[in-house]
Scaffold this active site. Sequence first.
Site, PDB file in Angstrom:
ATOM      1  CB  CYS A 103     -14.472  56.187   5.669  1.00 64.31           C
ATOM      2  SG  CYS A 103     -13.607  55.341   3.851  1.00 64.31           S
ATOM      3  CB  CYS A 106     -15.273  52.024   1.639  1.00 65.63           C
ATOM      4  SG  CYS A 106     -13.480  52.219   1.994  1.00 65.63           S
ATOM      5  CB  SER A 107     -16.412  50.855   6.033  1.00 64.83           C
ATOM      6  OG  SER A 107     -15.898  49.847   5.364  1.00 64.83           O
ATOM      7  CB  CYS A 108     -10.973  53.767   6.155  1.00 63.09           C
ATOM      8  SG  CYS A 108     -10.485  53.168   4.763  1.00 63.09           S
TER       9      CYS A 108
HETATM   10 FE    FE Z   1     -12.403  53.472   3.542  1.00 66.70          FE
END
Ligand code: FE
Length: 199
Positions: A103, A106-108
Amino acid sequence: MAHSHTAPPPPIALRVKAIESLLVEKKLIDPDALAAVIDLYERKIGPRNGAKVIARAWVDPDYKQRLLDDGSAAIAELGFSGAQGEHMIVLENTDKVHNVVVCTLCSCYPWPVLGLPPVWYKSAPYRSRVVMEPREVLKEFGLAIPGDVEVRVWDSNAELRYLVLPQRPKGTEGLSEDELAELVTRDSMIGTGQPVYPS
Ligand code: FE
């Protein structure tokens, strides 16, 4: 609940962080013990659901086809669904293609099948470098992708989450579905690793 890249953390995340800080400050919890619990969910408990999906796909060609056609529905057949996993796309590794997931913003991450994202997945270097030099990054994970295999990098977002379907290791013809699931590592479902070869 949709997860946005730009919104501040949801109130519940801020409250959890505040409580955690307070408990550590008052010496009511040990941050190392907390890290161990998080590690458990990152590596052991969380990804076990995804491992069951992969093992089923390895033994059941019809299930594998449904998984590739509609990831969310096929994953839900095994009882795994919920927040951060509503729209799943499953990417099949083959002799010609190796898939890896990131991602960039961010951190999906697909929580229902993989649990909590590892720290490196959320780190800025991984998020930027895996796009620019995926083969180098994979090498650092101990994964040398042959030159004739195409590396495809998939960028997760609020709407779509990916699960890599790694290739079934050779020499596993005699293993049961449960035994096969044991070979499926978290990183093999992100694309930064391979399943463990049976000893
Ligand atoms: Fe994300």
